[in-house]
Structure formats: C-alpha cells, structure tokens
Design an enzyme around this catalytic site. Structure first.
Site, PDB file in Angstrom:
ATOM      1  N   CYS A 157     -17.006 -41.997  23.904  1.00 47.22           N
ATOM      2  CA  CYS A 157     -17.544 -40.716  23.360  1.00 47.22           C
ATOM      3  C   CYS A 157     -18.162 -41.070  21.877  1.00 47.22           C
ATOM      4  O   CYS A 157     -17.525 -41.695  21.171  1.00 47.22           O
ATOM      5  CB  CYS A 157     -16.552 -39.620  23.276  1.00 47.22           C
ATOM      6  SG  CYS A 157     -17.310 -38.167  22.589  1.00 47.22           S
ATOM      7  N   ARG A 197     -24.426 -37.824  29.778  1.00 40.90           N
ATOM      8  CA  ARG A 197     -23.750 -38.261  31.108  1.00 40.90           C
ATOM      9  C   ARG A 197     -22.745 -37.888  31.736  1.00 40.90           C
ATOM     10  O   ARG A 197     -22.148 -38.307  32.567  1.00 40.90           O
ATOM     11  CB  ARG A 197     -23.474 -39.674  30.681  1.00 40.90           C
ATOM     12  CG  ARG A 197     -24.589 -40.814  30.060  1.00 40.90           C
ATOM     13  CD  ARG A 197     -24.248 -41.924  29.560  1.00 40.90           C
ATOM     14  NE  ARG A 197     -23.554 -41.702  28.125  1.00 40.90           N
ATOM     15  CZ  ARG A 197     -23.047 -42.530  27.158  1.00 40.90           C
ATOM     16  NH1 ARG A 197     -23.087 -43.805  27.463  1.00 40.90           N
ATOM     17  NH2 ARG A 197     -22.429 -42.067  25.940  1.00 40.90           N
ATOM     18  N   CYS A 253     -17.988 -32.468  26.729  1.00 40.18           N
ATOM     19  CA  CYS A 253     -18.892 -32.945  25.624  1.00 40.18           C
ATOM     20  C   CYS A 253     -20.281 -32.736  26.170  1.00 40.18           C
ATOM     21  O   CYS A 253     -20.506 -32.723  27.062  1.00 40.18           O
ATOM     22  CB  CYS A 253     -18.556 -34.448  25.693  1.00 40.18           C
ATOM     23  SG  CYS A 253     -19.529 -35.177  24.213  1.00 40.18           S
ATOM     24  N   HIS A 263     -14.150 -37.761  27.505  1.00 39.89           N
ATOM     25  CA  HIS A 263     -14.773 -38.850  28.157  1.00 39.89           C
ATOM     26  C   HIS A 263     -14.418 -40.254  27.242  1.00 39.89           C
ATOM     27  O   HIS A 263     -14.720 -40.209  26.011  1.00 39.89           O
ATOM     28  CB  HIS A 263     -16.247 -38.662  28.627  1.00 39.89           C
ATOM     29  CG  HIS A 263     -17.376 -38.720  27.526  1.00 39.89           C
ATOM     30  ND1 HIS A 263     -18.063 -39.858  27.023  1.00 39.89           N
ATOM     31  CD2 HIS A 263     -17.666 -37.691  26.641  1.00 39.89           C
ATOM     32  CE1 HIS A 263     -18.849 -39.310  26.142  1.00 39.89           C
ATOM     33  NE2 HIS A 263     -18.522 -38.251  25.758  1.00 39.89           N
ATOM     34  N   ASP A 290     -22.348 -34.710  25.779  1.00 41.29           N
ATOM     35  CA  ASP A 290     -23.036 -35.884  26.221  1.00 41.29           C
ATOM     36  C   ASP A 290     -23.936 -36.108  27.722  1.00 41.29           C
ATOM     37  O   ASP A 290     -23.254 -35.379  28.670  1.00 41.29           O
ATOM     38  CB  ASP A 290     -22.209 -37.070  26.445  1.00 41.29           C
ATOM     39  CG  ASP A 290     -22.475 -38.461  26.594  1.00 41.29           C
ATOM     40  OD1 ASP A 290     -23.240 -38.765  27.471  1.00 41.29           O
ATOM     41  OD2 ASP A 290     -22.190 -39.462  25.900  1.00 41.29           O
TER      42      ASP A 290
HETATM   43 CO    CO Z   1     -18.792 -37.403  23.801  1.00 39.74          CO
END
Ligand code: CO
Length: 209
Positions: A103, A48, A44, A100, A46
């Site tokens: 998400c 993080r 992803c 994750h 993302d």
């Molecule tokens: Co995500």
C-alpha cells in the site's frame, strides 16, 4: 485524447451492460428495485483492490467505502454516513476492513518527505508506526515492516469501527453484526483473515497485536 478515452470507456460499459443483460435477462430491472448487500467494505482507493472484483461479488452484494490506505478516522463524516446507512438501513451483517500489502499510503508514512494533504490523512498510521516501532524493528526487511504496518492499520480500523456509537448501538439492540479485518496480497490476489473479528462490545480496550 481525453474525449477518446471517455468514448472507449462508454463503449466498454455498453458492451458490459449488453453482455450482462444477455446472460441474465431482467438483471438490471431486478437490481434497480433495491439493493440487499450483506457486506459493508472499507478498503483502500488503490485501483488494484476493487472490492467486488477481489471478493468475487456481483453488483448489489457489497456496499463500499474506500479512501487512501483504508484509514478509519473516528470523525470522518463520509465513512460514518456510509457506515450508518449500511448498518441501519441496509442491515448488513458483515463489515470488512480490508488493507493490502504494497500500500502506497502505508509506505508514505515511513518516508521522510512531504506528501501534502495525505500526510494529515495518514496520521493514524504514522502514530501506529511510532507505537509499534520496537515490534516493527524486529522484522528483517523494510517490506516486511510495511506489510506488518498495513496489518496493524487494519486491526486498528476494525477496533475503531467497532467502537463507533453506530456499531455499539446495533449490538445493544441485539443485532448480529461482525467487524472483520482482511488483508489482500497484490502479488497473489488472495485475501487473508487477520483474525481480529469483533462481534460483541467487549475486549476493545486491549491494544492490537
Ligand atoms: Co493502498
């Protein structure tokens, strides 16, 4: 403001580069000659969940493709080009589809409001949510349902990667290649193996569970 932030970023880069070079003289010169990663990571976008950091890997050790909610669209030229390069040129032996918990992309498909383009992008996850509506309904709270949906998205992604002609062709040639499904916990920083690894061109017709 924008220029100041960029200057800070460039300064951090300079410090990192100097530290790295001091720790391991000749590091960049060696790495510049070629990359030899064993892993191809599909994850992803993302901020993080950076592949290298969470997997504890150095530059040169993992080839990475990321998109919103780590969706494997079977006709995504970006993903397919990366996959082909990883398998045929870099000769990676391990492909990892990593989702994750927590998400935002997965959460978006359960919300009854428009998100723009991402509603098109996330369509495969919405389809999974429909297909597994009964299973998901047995889970006690919304967060558990979202977590399960994130896992299902990974399992589906693993199957889609395994079904690509790129991976099928590698297996036909007798190349050792595995496709794994992992999920990362934002709350504990741990990767979990979803046990859906595919290493041979079999069992792909079965629905994920
Ligand atoms: Co995500």
């Amino acid at each position: 403001m924008g220029q100041r932030m960029l200057s800070e970023l460039l300064q951090r880069n300079k410090e990192w580069s100097q530290r790295r070079q001091a720790d391991e003289p000749g590091y960049f010169a060696r790495l510049a000659t070629r990359q030899r990663p064993e892993f191809f990571w599909i994850g992803c976008s993302d901020s993080r969940v950076p592949a290298n950091v969470v997997a504890g890997l150095d530059p040169g050790e993992v080839f990475v493709h990321r998109n919103v909610a780590n969706v494997v669209h079977s006709a995504d030229m970006n993903l397919l080009s990366s996959l082909e390069f990883a398998v045929e040129t870099l000769a990676v032996s391990e492909i990892i589809v990593c989702g994750h918990y927590g998400c935002g992309g997965v959460r978006a498909v359960t919300e009854d409001l428009p998100h723009g383009l991402s509603d098109h992008w996330l369509e495969p996850i919405r389809r999974l949510a429909r297909s597994y509506a009964l299973d998901l309904a047995t889970l006690v709270d919304h967060e558990s349902r979202l977590n399960r949906l994130a896992e299902l998205n990974v399992v589906e992604g693993v199957r889609r990667v395994a079904e690509t002609p790129i991976v099928q062709k590698a297996w036909t040639r007798g190349i050792s290649l595995s496709v794994h499904g992992l999920i990362y916990g934002l709350k504990d920083g741990l990767l979990r193996d979803l046990g859906c690894t595919v290493s041979t061109p079999t069992l792909l017709t079965e629905a994920p569970r």
